[in-house]
Scaffold this active site. Sequence first.
Site, mmCIF file in Angstrom:
data_model
loop_
_atom_site.group_PDB
_atom_site.id
_atom_site.type_symbol
_atom_site.label_atom_id
_atom_site.label_comp_id
_atom_site.label_asym_id
_atom_site.label_seq_id
_atom_site.Cartn_x
_atom_site.Cartn_y
_atom_site.Cartn_z
ATOM 1 N N GLU A 274 0.842 -1.200 0.000
ATOM 2 C CA GLU A 274 0.000 0.000 0.000
ATOM 3 C C GLU A 274 0.882 1.257 0.000
ATOM 4 O OE1 GLU A 274 -3.405 2.079 2.877
ATOM 5 O OE2 GLU A 274 -2.111 0.473 3.633
ATOM 6 N N LYS A 352 -9.403 2.600 -3.385
ATOM 7 C CA LYS A 352 -9.928 2.004 -2.152
ATOM 8 C C LYS A 352 -11.346 2.488 -1.880
ATOM 9 C CE LYS A 352 -8.696 1.292 2.722
ATOM 10 N NZ LYS A 352 -7.734 1.636 3.795
ATOM 11 N N CYS A 404 -5.408 -2.503 2.590
ATOM 12 C CA CYS A 404 -5.338 -2.415 4.044
ATOM 13 C C CYS A 404 -6.516 -3.142 4.690
ATOM 14 C CB CYS A 404 -5.251 -0.952 4.472
ATOM 15 S SG CYS A 404 -4.724 -0.738 6.198
#
Length: 534
Positions: A274, A352, A404
Amino acid sequence: VRAMARLTLSGVIQAFALPVTLVSSILYTASIPSFLKLEGIGILAYFCLVPLLLVLVYTPKWWGLFYGTIFGVIQIMLTNHWLGTFSLVSLQLITVVYLFLYAAFMTVVVGFFRRLGFRALLVFPFLWTVFDYLRSLGFIGYPWGFLGVSQYRFLPLIQIASVTGVWGITLVVVLANGVLAYMITVAADRRGIIRKLAVLPALFVLLFSGVLAFGGITISAEKRRAGDALPVRVALVQQNADPRKHDYSETFGVLKRETDKSMKFQPDLVVWSETAFVPNIRRWSEMDPARYPYARLVDEFLDYQKQLNVWLLTGNDDYELIELDAGETQRYEYNAAVLFDPAGERVETYRKMHLVPFTEYFPFKKTMPRLYEWLGSRDVYLWEPGTDRVVFEHPLVRFSTPICFEDGFPSDIRAFVRAGAGLIINISNDYWSLTEVEAQQHFANGLFRAIENSRPMLRASASGVTCGIDATGKVTGRLPFYEEGFLIADVGTGTRKLSVYTRLGDWLPLLSIGLLAIIYVVACIRKEKNGDIE
Protein backbone atom coordinates in the site's frame (compact mmCIF):
# COMPACT_ATOMS: atom_id res chain seq x y z
CA VAL A 1 -28.45 -27.35 50.71
CA ARG A 2 -29.73 -26.54 47.24
CA ALA A 3 -30.59 -23.00 48.25
CA MET A 4 -27.19 -22.55 49.88
CA ALA A 5 -25.41 -23.78 46.75
CA ARG A 6 -27.34 -21.37 44.59
CA LEU A 7 -26.87 -18.47 46.99
CA THR A 8 -23.18 -19.23 47.22
CA LEU A 9 -22.67 -18.91 43.47
CA SER A 10 -24.97 -15.91 43.04
CA GLY A 11 -23.52 -14.28 46.14
CA VAL A 12 -19.95 -14.61 44.90
CA ILE A 13 -20.87 -13.32 41.45
CA GLN A 14 -22.78 -10.34 42.84
CA ALA A 15 -20.04 -9.47 45.33
CA PHE A 16 -17.30 -9.60 42.69
CA ALA A 17 -19.24 -8.72 39.55
CA LEU A 18 -16.79 -6.09 38.31
CA PRO A 19 -13.57 -8.15 38.64
CA VAL A 20 -15.36 -11.18 37.21
CA THR A 21 -16.38 -9.05 34.23
CA LEU A 22 -12.81 -7.85 33.79
CA VAL A 23 -11.63 -11.48 33.76
CA SER A 24 -13.84 -12.00 30.70
CA SER A 25 -12.33 -8.95 29.01
CA ILE A 26 -8.79 -10.21 29.61
CA LEU A 27 -9.53 -13.79 28.53
CA TYR A 28 -11.21 -12.54 25.34
CA THR A 29 -8.22 -10.33 24.54
CA ALA A 30 -5.79 -13.18 25.17
CA SER A 31 -7.71 -15.56 22.91
CA ILE A 32 -6.84 -13.51 19.82
CA PRO A 33 -3.41 -12.11 18.88
CA SER A 34 -2.55 -9.59 21.60
CA PHE A 35 0.19 -8.12 23.76
CA LEU A 36 -0.37 -11.08 26.09
CA LYS A 37 0.60 -13.61 23.40
CA LEU A 38 1.28 -12.65 19.82
CA GLU A 39 -0.36 -15.70 18.23
CA GLY A 40 -3.27 -15.64 20.68
CA ILE A 41 -4.43 -18.52 22.88
CA GLY A 42 -7.35 -19.84 20.87
CA ILE A 43 -8.58 -22.33 23.49
CA LEU A 44 -9.54 -19.43 25.79
CA ALA A 45 -12.26 -18.41 23.33
CA TYR A 46 -14.37 -21.41 24.36
CA PHE A 47 -14.87 -20.14 27.91
CA CYS A 48 -13.78 -16.49 27.96
CA LEU A 49 -17.38 -15.23 28.04
CA VAL A 50 -18.52 -17.57 30.83
CA PRO A 51 -17.66 -15.11 33.66
CA LEU A 52 -19.59 -12.34 31.87
CA LEU A 53 -22.57 -14.65 31.29
CA LEU A 54 -22.70 -15.61 34.96
CA VAL A 55 -22.71 -11.92 35.83
CA LEU A 56 -25.66 -11.42 33.48
CA VAL A 57 -27.52 -14.31 35.14
CA TYR A 58 -26.92 -13.43 38.79
CA THR A 59 -26.89 -9.64 38.93
CA PRO A 60 -29.98 -7.43 38.74
CA LYS A 61 -30.74 -7.27 35.04
CA TRP A 62 -30.06 -3.59 34.42
CA TRP A 63 -26.78 -3.93 36.26
CA GLY A 64 -26.02 -6.44 33.54
CA LEU A 65 -26.22 -3.57 31.06
CA PHE A 66 -23.53 -1.74 33.03
CA TYR A 67 -21.21 -4.72 33.40
CA GLY A 68 -21.70 -5.85 29.82
CA THR A 69 -20.79 -2.39 28.54
CA ILE A 70 -17.73 -2.27 30.80
CA PHE A 71 -16.66 -5.65 29.40
CA GLY A 72 -16.92 -4.40 25.82
CA VAL A 73 -15.10 -1.11 26.33
CA ILE A 74 -12.21 -2.68 28.25
CA GLN A 75 -11.87 -5.49 25.72
CA ILE A 76 -11.83 -3.05 22.79
CA MET A 77 -9.20 -0.88 24.46
CA LEU A 78 -6.97 -3.86 25.29
CA THR A 79 -7.31 -5.36 21.83
CA ASN A 80 -6.76 -2.07 19.98
CA HIS A 81 -4.17 -0.40 22.23
CA TRP A 82 -1.85 -0.03 19.21
CA LEU A 83 -4.22 2.53 17.67
CA GLY A 84 -2.54 5.07 19.93
CA THR A 85 0.66 4.78 17.89
CA PHE A 86 -1.24 5.82 14.77
CA SER A 87 -3.32 8.61 16.25
CA LEU A 88 -4.81 9.15 19.69
CA VAL A 89 -7.87 10.35 17.79
CA SER A 90 -8.37 6.81 16.50
CA LEU A 91 -8.18 5.17 19.94
CA GLN A 92 -10.43 7.79 21.51
CA LEU A 93 -13.05 7.59 18.77
CA ILE A 94 -13.17 3.80 18.61
CA THR A 95 -13.59 3.69 22.40
CA VAL A 96 -16.48 6.16 22.33
CA VAL A 97 -18.14 4.40 19.40
CA TYR A 98 -17.97 1.03 21.12
CA LEU A 99 -19.23 2.47 24.38
CA PHE A 100 -22.50 3.21 22.59
CA LEU A 101 -22.48 -0.01 20.53
CA TYR A 102 -22.01 -2.26 23.55
CA ALA A 103 -24.59 -0.27 25.55
CA ALA A 104 -27.11 -0.85 22.76
CA PHE A 105 -26.19 -4.52 22.39
CA MET A 106 -26.35 -5.22 26.12
CA THR A 107 -29.73 -3.52 26.32
CA VAL A 108 -31.02 -6.17 23.90
CA VAL A 109 -29.21 -8.95 25.79
CA VAL A 110 -30.71 -7.83 29.09
CA GLY A 111 -34.16 -7.80 27.47
CA PHE A 112 -33.75 -11.47 26.55
CA PHE A 113 -32.53 -12.39 30.04
CA ARG A 114 -35.54 -10.63 31.60
CA ARG A 115 -37.93 -12.70 29.52
CA LEU A 116 -36.11 -16.03 29.29
CA GLY A 117 -34.15 -16.17 32.54
CA PHE A 118 -31.02 -18.33 32.46
CA ARG A 119 -32.36 -20.05 29.32
CA ALA A 120 -31.21 -16.90 27.50
CA LEU A 121 -27.71 -18.39 27.81
CA LEU A 122 -28.58 -20.67 24.88
CA VAL A 123 -29.88 -17.72 22.85
CA PHE A 124 -26.86 -15.55 23.60
CA PRO A 125 -24.59 -17.14 20.91
CA PHE A 126 -27.04 -16.01 18.22
CA LEU A 127 -27.22 -12.53 19.75
CA TRP A 128 -23.42 -12.29 19.74
CA THR A 129 -23.15 -13.49 16.15
CA VAL A 130 -25.64 -10.86 15.02
CA PHE A 131 -23.77 -8.20 16.99
CA ASP A 132 -20.47 -9.07 15.29
CA TYR A 133 -22.20 -8.93 11.92
CA LEU A 134 -23.84 -5.56 12.59
CA ARG A 135 -20.62 -3.98 13.82
CA SER A 136 -19.03 -4.74 10.45
CA LEU A 137 -21.59 -2.64 8.56
CA GLY A 138 -21.87 1.03 7.64
CA PHE A 139 -19.59 4.04 7.88
CA ILE A 140 -18.28 3.11 11.36
CA GLY A 141 -17.99 -0.59 10.51
CA TYR A 142 -14.93 -2.03 12.25
CA PRO A 143 -14.65 -5.81 11.75
CA TRP A 144 -11.69 -6.30 14.04
CA GLY A 145 -11.09 -8.99 16.64
CA PHE A 146 -14.14 -11.20 16.12
CA LEU A 147 -14.13 -14.07 18.60
CA GLY A 148 -14.27 -16.56 15.73
CA VAL A 149 -10.95 -15.14 14.47
CA SER A 150 -9.29 -16.66 17.55
CA GLN A 151 -9.49 -20.03 15.75
CA TYR A 152 -7.44 -18.93 12.72
CA ARG A 153 -4.84 -21.66 13.29
CA PHE A 154 -7.40 -24.47 13.80
CA LEU A 155 -7.76 -25.39 10.10
CA PRO A 156 -10.27 -28.27 10.37
CA LEU A 157 -12.69 -26.10 12.34
CA ILE A 158 -12.53 -22.95 10.25
CA GLN A 159 -13.35 -24.62 6.92
CA ILE A 160 -17.02 -24.12 7.78
CA ALA A 161 -16.44 -20.44 6.90
CA SER A 162 -16.81 -21.44 3.23
CA VAL A 163 -20.49 -22.07 4.07
CA THR A 164 -21.32 -19.69 6.91
CA GLY A 165 -18.62 -17.04 6.72
CA VAL A 166 -16.60 -16.27 9.85
CA TRP A 167 -19.97 -15.90 11.59
CA GLY A 168 -20.37 -19.68 11.81
CA ILE A 169 -17.09 -20.04 13.69
CA THR A 170 -18.09 -17.26 16.06
CA LEU A 171 -21.42 -19.02 16.66
CA VAL A 172 -19.73 -22.34 17.48
CA VAL A 173 -17.24 -20.73 19.86
CA VAL A 174 -19.83 -18.60 21.68
CA LEU A 175 -22.17 -21.60 21.82
CA ALA A 176 -19.49 -23.41 23.83
CA ASN A 177 -19.51 -20.47 26.26
CA GLY A 178 -23.31 -20.52 26.49
CA VAL A 179 -23.46 -24.27 27.13
CA LEU A 180 -20.77 -24.06 29.82
CA ALA A 181 -22.50 -21.16 31.58
CA TYR A 182 -25.85 -22.97 31.33
CA MET A 183 -24.36 -26.13 32.87
CA ILE A 184 -22.84 -24.15 35.75
CA THR A 185 -26.13 -22.37 36.39
CA VAL A 186 -28.17 -25.59 36.29
CA ALA A 187 -25.64 -27.37 38.50
CA ALA A 188 -25.94 -24.59 41.07
CA ASP A 189 -29.72 -24.80 40.87
CA ARG A 190 -29.67 -28.64 41.05
CA ARG A 191 -32.97 -29.10 39.19
CA GLY A 192 -32.94 -31.80 36.53
CA ILE A 193 -29.16 -31.73 36.70
CA ILE A 194 -28.38 -35.16 35.21
CA ARG A 195 -30.74 -34.88 32.26
CA LYS A 196 -29.86 -31.28 31.41
CA LEU A 197 -26.12 -31.65 31.89
CA ALA A 198 -26.02 -34.76 29.71
CA VAL A 199 -28.05 -33.57 26.72
CA LEU A 200 -26.51 -30.19 25.96
CA PRO A 201 -22.84 -31.22 25.98
CA ALA A 202 -23.70 -34.23 23.84
CA LEU A 203 -25.44 -32.04 21.28
CA PHE A 204 -22.53 -29.59 21.22
CA VAL A 205 -19.98 -32.39 20.79
CA LEU A 206 -22.07 -33.77 17.92
CA LEU A 207 -22.16 -30.34 16.25
CA PHE A 208 -18.44 -29.78 16.81
CA SER A 209 -17.56 -33.20 15.42
CA GLY A 210 -19.66 -32.56 12.33
CA VAL A 211 -17.87 -29.25 11.72
CA LEU A 212 -14.46 -30.93 12.07
CA ALA A 213 -15.47 -33.74 9.71
CA PHE A 214 -16.56 -31.18 7.11
CA GLY A 215 -13.21 -29.42 7.57
CA GLY A 216 -11.22 -32.60 7.02
CA ILE A 217 -13.10 -33.37 3.80
CA THR A 218 -12.65 -29.81 2.55
CA ILE A 219 -8.89 -29.78 3.20
CA SER A 220 -8.44 -33.10 1.40
CA ALA A 221 -10.41 -31.84 -1.61
CA GLU A 222 -8.32 -28.66 -1.75
CA LYS A 223 -5.09 -30.65 -1.79
CA ARG A 224 -6.29 -32.60 -4.82
CA ARG A 225 -7.45 -29.41 -6.56
CA ALA A 226 -4.16 -27.59 -5.88
CA GLY A 227 -2.20 -30.44 -7.44
CA ASP A 228 -4.04 -30.02 -10.74
CA ALA A 229 -3.75 -26.22 -10.95
CA LEU A 230 -1.26 -24.31 -13.10
CA PRO A 231 0.70 -21.85 -10.93
CA VAL A 232 1.27 -18.14 -11.34
CA ARG A 233 4.45 -16.94 -9.63
CA VAL A 234 4.18 -13.74 -7.62
CA ALA A 235 6.98 -11.80 -5.91
CA LEU A 236 5.75 -9.98 -2.78
CA VAL A 237 8.12 -7.20 -1.72
CA GLN A 238 8.37 -5.92 1.87
CA GLN A 239 10.44 -2.73 2.13
CA ASN A 240 10.20 -2.38 5.94
CA ALA A 241 9.50 1.36 5.89
CA ASP A 242 6.53 3.61 6.48
CA PRO A 243 6.03 5.08 3.00
CA ARG A 244 4.77 8.43 4.28
CA LYS A 245 7.37 8.95 7.01
CA HIS A 246 10.58 7.71 5.44
CA ASP A 247 12.43 9.39 2.60
CA TYR A 248 10.62 8.53 -0.65
CA SER A 249 13.80 8.10 -2.64
CA GLU A 250 15.39 5.81 -0.03
CA THR A 251 12.24 3.69 0.17
CA PHE A 252 12.18 3.42 -3.61
CA GLY A 253 15.79 2.26 -3.47
CA VAL A 254 14.85 -0.57 -1.08
CA LEU A 255 11.94 -1.58 -3.31
CA LYS A 256 14.23 -1.75 -6.34
CA ARG A 257 16.88 -3.73 -4.49
CA GLU A 258 14.48 -6.38 -3.19
CA THR A 259 12.64 -6.56 -6.51
CA ASP A 260 15.92 -7.06 -8.38
CA LYS A 261 16.75 -9.96 -6.05
CA SER A 262 13.37 -11.56 -6.76
CA MET A 263 13.84 -11.43 -10.53
CA LYS A 264 16.11 -14.47 -10.58
CA PHE A 265 13.00 -16.51 -9.70
CA GLN A 266 11.27 -15.18 -12.85
CA PRO A 267 8.00 -13.98 -11.30
CA ASP A 268 4.93 -13.39 -13.46
CA LEU A 269 3.86 -10.49 -11.24
CA VAL A 270 5.63 -8.24 -8.72
CA VAL A 271 3.54 -6.74 -5.90
CA TRP A 272 4.52 -3.74 -3.79
CA SER A 273 2.58 -2.70 -0.69
CA GLU A 274 0.00 0.00 0.00
CA THR A 275 1.37 3.40 -1.10
CA ALA A 276 4.80 1.76 -1.50
CA PHE A 277 5.61 4.44 -4.07
CA VAL A 278 4.23 7.68 -2.65
CA PRO A 279 4.51 10.48 -5.29
CA ASN A 280 1.33 10.56 -7.33
CA ILE A 281 2.29 8.83 -10.60
CA ARG A 282 -0.62 10.25 -12.58
CA ARG A 283 0.11 13.81 -11.53
CA TRP A 284 3.93 13.96 -11.52
CA SER A 285 4.36 12.03 -14.77
CA GLU A 286 2.88 15.10 -16.47
CA MET A 287 5.30 17.54 -14.78
CA ASP A 288 8.79 18.67 -15.80
CA PRO A 289 11.43 16.44 -14.14
CA ALA A 290 13.97 19.23 -14.43
CA ARG A 291 11.88 21.45 -12.14
CA TYR A 292 10.20 19.05 -9.72
CA PRO A 293 11.95 16.40 -7.58
CA TYR A 294 8.78 14.26 -7.41
CA ALA A 295 8.52 14.33 -11.20
CA ARG A 296 12.13 13.08 -11.43
CA LEU A 297 11.36 10.28 -8.97
CA VAL A 298 8.29 9.26 -10.97
CA ASP A 299 10.39 9.24 -14.15
CA GLU A 300 12.88 6.97 -12.43
CA PHE A 301 10.08 4.66 -11.35
CA LEU A 302 8.56 4.44 -14.84
CA ASP A 303 11.97 3.78 -16.43
CA TYR A 304 12.74 1.11 -13.83
CA GLN A 305 9.40 -0.63 -14.31
CA LYS A 306 9.89 -0.80 -18.09
CA GLN A 307 13.33 -2.36 -17.81
CA LEU A 308 11.97 -4.99 -15.41
CA ASN A 309 9.83 -6.30 -18.26
CA VAL A 310 7.31 -7.82 -15.85
CA TRP A 311 3.83 -6.95 -14.58
CA LEU A 312 4.01 -4.76 -11.47
CA LEU A 313 1.34 -3.75 -8.97
CA THR A 314 2.03 -0.92 -6.55
CA GLY A 315 0.09 1.10 -4.04
CA ASN A 316 0.03 4.80 -4.94
CA ASP A 317 -1.98 7.98 -4.50
CA ASP A 318 -4.40 8.75 -7.30
CA TYR A 319 -6.66 11.66 -8.16
CA GLU A 320 -9.20 12.96 -10.62
CA LEU A 321 -10.49 16.45 -11.49
CA ILE A 322 -14.26 16.93 -11.63
CA GLU A 323 -15.85 19.89 -13.37
CA LEU A 324 -18.50 21.51 -11.15
CA ASP A 325 -21.62 23.36 -12.34
CA ALA A 326 -20.11 26.76 -11.56
CA GLY A 327 -17.21 26.08 -13.91
CA GLU A 328 -14.86 25.32 -11.05
CA THR A 329 -12.76 22.20 -10.77
CA GLN A 330 -12.86 19.90 -7.76
CA ARG A 331 -9.91 17.61 -7.04
CA TYR A 332 -10.64 14.19 -5.53
CA GLU A 333 -7.79 12.15 -4.06
CA TYR A 334 -7.74 8.38 -3.55
CA ASN A 335 -5.74 5.62 -1.93
CA ALA A 336 -5.13 3.33 -4.90
CA ALA A 337 -3.50 0.25 -6.40
CA VAL A 338 -2.03 0.62 -9.90
CA LEU A 339 -1.15 -2.19 -12.32
CA PHE A 340 1.54 -1.75 -15.00
CA ASP A 341 2.18 -4.23 -17.82
CA PRO A 342 5.70 -5.29 -18.94
CA ALA A 343 5.72 -2.53 -21.57
CA GLY A 344 5.30 0.12 -18.87
CA GLU A 345 1.67 0.92 -19.67
CA ARG A 346 -0.69 1.79 -16.84
CA VAL A 347 -3.31 -0.92 -17.35
CA GLU A 348 -5.83 -0.37 -14.57
CA THR A 349 -6.32 1.41 -11.23
CA TYR A 350 -8.32 0.37 -8.18
CA ARG A 351 -9.32 3.10 -5.73
CA LYS A 352 -9.93 2.00 -2.15
CA MET A 353 -13.66 1.85 -1.50
CA HIS A 354 -13.93 1.08 2.22
CA LEU A 355 -11.92 3.74 4.01
CA VAL A 356 -11.06 3.80 7.71
CA PRO A 357 -13.67 5.98 9.45
CA PHE A 358 -12.41 9.29 10.87
CA THR A 359 -8.77 8.62 9.89
CA GLU A 360 -9.15 8.14 6.12
CA TYR A 361 -12.71 9.27 5.51
CA PHE A 362 -15.28 11.62 7.02
CA PRO A 363 -18.46 12.04 4.95
CA PHE A 364 -19.99 14.80 7.09
CA LYS A 365 -17.73 17.68 6.04
CA LYS A 366 -20.63 20.04 5.36
CA THR A 367 -22.90 19.05 8.25
CA MET A 368 -20.12 18.80 10.87
CA PRO A 369 -17.48 21.31 9.70
CA ARG A 370 -15.97 21.80 13.16
CA LEU A 371 -15.35 18.09 13.63
CA TYR A 372 -13.90 17.96 10.11
CA GLU A 373 -11.52 20.83 10.94
CA TRP A 374 -10.59 19.18 14.24
CA LEU A 375 -9.67 15.95 12.46
CA GLY A 376 -7.54 17.93 10.01
CA SER A 377 -5.73 19.63 12.88
CA ARG A 378 -4.76 16.17 14.20
CA ASP A 379 -2.88 15.32 10.97
CA VAL A 380 -5.67 13.05 9.76
CA TYR A 381 -5.35 12.55 5.97
CA LEU A 382 -8.80 12.18 4.39
CA TRP A 383 -9.48 10.51 1.03
CA GLU A 384 -12.46 10.01 -1.20
CA PRO A 385 -13.86 6.48 -1.50
CA GLY A 386 -13.58 4.70 -4.83
CA THR A 387 -16.69 3.53 -6.63
CA ASP A 388 -15.57 0.65 -8.91
CA ARG A 389 -14.87 -2.89 -7.72
CA VAL A 390 -11.96 -3.51 -10.07
CA VAL A 391 -10.83 -6.97 -11.15
CA PHE A 392 -7.33 -6.75 -12.66
CA GLU A 393 -6.65 -8.77 -15.81
CA HIS A 394 -3.30 -10.56 -15.93
CA PRO A 395 -2.58 -13.10 -18.71
CA LEU A 396 -2.47 -15.90 -16.09
CA VAL A 397 -4.94 -14.80 -13.44
CA ARG A 398 -7.73 -12.35 -12.61
CA PHE A 399 -7.26 -10.73 -9.22
CA SER A 400 -8.51 -7.93 -6.99
CA THR A 401 -6.57 -5.85 -4.49
CA PRO A 402 -8.44 -4.87 -1.32
CA ILE A 403 -6.30 -2.23 0.38
CA CYS A 404 -5.34 -2.41 4.04
CA PHE A 405 -8.27 -3.18 6.38
CA GLU A 406 -10.66 -3.78 3.49
CA ASP A 407 -9.70 -7.44 3.78
CA GLY A 408 -11.48 -7.50 7.14
CA PHE A 409 -14.92 -7.05 5.55
CA PRO A 410 -16.40 -10.41 4.45
CA SER A 411 -19.04 -8.84 2.20
CA ASP A 412 -16.49 -6.63 0.39
CA ILE A 413 -14.17 -9.49 -0.54
CA ARG A 414 -17.15 -11.64 -1.49
CA ALA A 415 -18.19 -8.90 -3.94
CA PHE A 416 -14.72 -8.93 -5.56
CA VAL A 417 -14.89 -12.70 -6.05
CA ARG A 418 -18.42 -12.52 -7.45
CA ALA A 419 -17.08 -9.92 -9.89
CA GLY A 420 -14.60 -12.50 -11.19
CA ALA A 421 -11.49 -12.38 -8.98
CA GLY A 422 -9.71 -15.75 -8.84
CA LEU A 423 -7.01 -14.45 -6.50
CA ILE A 424 -7.16 -11.97 -3.61
CA ILE A 425 -4.09 -9.74 -3.16
CA ASN A 426 -4.20 -7.52 -0.09
CA ILE A 427 -1.71 -4.63 -0.04
CA SER A 428 -1.20 -3.01 3.35
CA ASN A 429 1.01 -0.76 5.40
CA ASP A 430 1.22 -2.25 8.90
CA TYR A 431 4.58 -0.61 9.57
CA TRP A 432 2.97 2.50 11.10
CA SER A 433 1.68 0.67 14.20
CA LEU A 434 5.24 -0.13 15.31
CA THR A 435 3.90 -3.29 16.93
CA GLU A 436 3.71 -6.88 15.78
CA VAL A 437 0.33 -7.22 17.52
CA GLU A 438 -1.56 -5.03 15.05
CA ALA A 439 0.01 -6.79 12.08
CA GLN A 440 -0.79 -10.26 13.47
CA GLN A 441 -4.38 -9.24 14.19
CA HIS A 442 -4.74 -7.87 10.68
CA PHE A 443 -3.36 -11.07 9.18
CA ALA A 444 -5.66 -13.26 11.30
CA ASN A 445 -8.73 -11.19 10.38
CA GLY A 446 -7.98 -11.28 6.66
CA LEU A 447 -7.08 -14.97 6.50
CA PHE A 448 -10.78 -15.91 6.68
CA ARG A 449 -11.52 -14.22 3.36
CA ALA A 450 -9.55 -16.97 1.60
CA ILE A 451 -11.61 -19.72 3.25
CA GLU A 452 -14.96 -17.96 2.84
CA ASN A 453 -14.50 -17.59 -0.90
CA SER A 454 -12.37 -20.69 -1.60
CA ARG A 455 -9.74 -18.47 -3.18
CA PRO A 456 -6.00 -18.19 -2.46
CA MET A 457 -4.86 -14.95 -0.91
CA LEU A 458 -1.57 -13.04 -0.93
CA ARG A 459 -0.61 -10.23 1.44
CA ALA A 460 2.07 -7.64 0.65
CA SER A 461 2.74 -5.28 3.53
CA ALA A 462 5.25 -2.45 3.94
CA SER A 463 6.04 -4.47 7.05
CA GLY A 464 3.81 -6.74 9.04
CA VAL A 465 2.67 -10.05 7.68
CA THR A 466 3.70 -10.49 4.04
CA CYS A 467 2.58 -14.01 3.23
CA GLY A 468 0.78 -16.50 1.02
CA ILE A 469 -2.44 -18.21 2.14
CA ASP A 470 -4.14 -21.06 0.31
CA ALA A 471 -7.91 -21.54 -0.01
CA THR A 472 -8.07 -23.47 3.29
CA GLY A 473 -6.36 -20.73 5.31
CA LYS A 474 -3.02 -22.52 5.43
CA VAL A 475 -0.01 -20.19 5.34
CA THR A 476 2.24 -21.26 2.47
CA GLY A 477 5.07 -18.79 3.12
CA ARG A 478 5.76 -15.76 5.28
CA LEU A 479 8.34 -13.03 5.84
CA PRO A 480 9.54 -11.98 9.32
CA PHE A 481 8.23 -8.80 10.95
CA TYR A 482 10.17 -5.59 10.37
CA GLU A 483 12.73 -6.93 7.91
CA GLU A 484 13.39 -6.03 4.30
CA GLY A 485 12.81 -8.90 1.93
CA PHE A 486 10.71 -10.58 -0.72
CA LEU A 487 8.57 -13.70 -0.83
CA ILE A 488 8.01 -15.88 -3.89
CA ALA A 489 4.51 -17.36 -3.91
CA ASP A 490 3.34 -19.91 -6.47
CA VAL A 491 -0.45 -19.68 -6.61
CA GLY A 492 -2.70 -22.19 -8.33
CA THR A 493 -4.88 -20.59 -11.00
CA GLY A 494 -7.30 -23.40 -11.71
CA THR A 495 -10.99 -22.65 -12.24
CA ARG A 496 -12.91 -22.71 -8.97
CA LYS A 497 -16.60 -22.83 -8.22
CA LEU A 498 -18.14 -20.18 -6.00
CA SER A 499 -18.38 -21.30 -2.39
CA VAL A 500 -21.70 -21.41 -0.57
CA TYR A 501 -20.74 -18.26 1.31
CA THR A 502 -19.78 -16.45 -1.90
CA ARG A 503 -23.13 -17.38 -3.44
CA LEU A 504 -25.39 -16.78 -0.43
CA GLY A 505 -23.48 -14.21 1.60
CA ASP A 506 -24.28 -13.42 5.22
CA TRP A 507 -27.24 -15.76 5.47
CA LEU A 508 -26.36 -17.01 8.96
CA PRO A 509 -26.56 -13.69 10.86
CA LEU A 510 -29.64 -12.73 8.86
CA LEU A 511 -31.29 -16.06 9.72
CA SER A 512 -30.27 -15.51 13.35
CA ILE A 513 -32.04 -12.15 13.38
CA GLY A 514 -35.27 -13.83 12.27
CA LEU A 515 -34.87 -16.63 14.82
CA LEU A 516 -34.22 -14.16 17.64
CA ALA A 517 -37.27 -12.10 16.70
CA ILE A 518 -39.49 -15.21 16.86
CA ILE A 519 -38.03 -16.30 20.23
CA TYR A 520 -38.52 -12.84 21.71
CA VAL A 521 -42.11 -12.52 20.53
CA VAL A 522 -43.02 -16.01 21.80
CA ALA A 523 -41.40 -15.25 25.18
CA CYS A 524 -43.40 -12.02 25.47
CA ILE A 525 -46.66 -13.80 24.59
CA ARG A 526 -46.01 -16.49 27.20
CA LYS A 527 -45.26 -13.95 29.88
CA GLU A 528 -48.45 -12.10 29.04
CA LYS A 529 -50.51 -15.31 29.25
CA ASN A 530 -48.91 -16.13 32.59
CA GLY A 531 -49.60 -12.61 33.82
CA ASP A 532 -45.91 -12.09 34.43
CA ILE A 533 -45.38 -8.76 32.68
CA GLU A 534 -42.50 -6.58 33.89
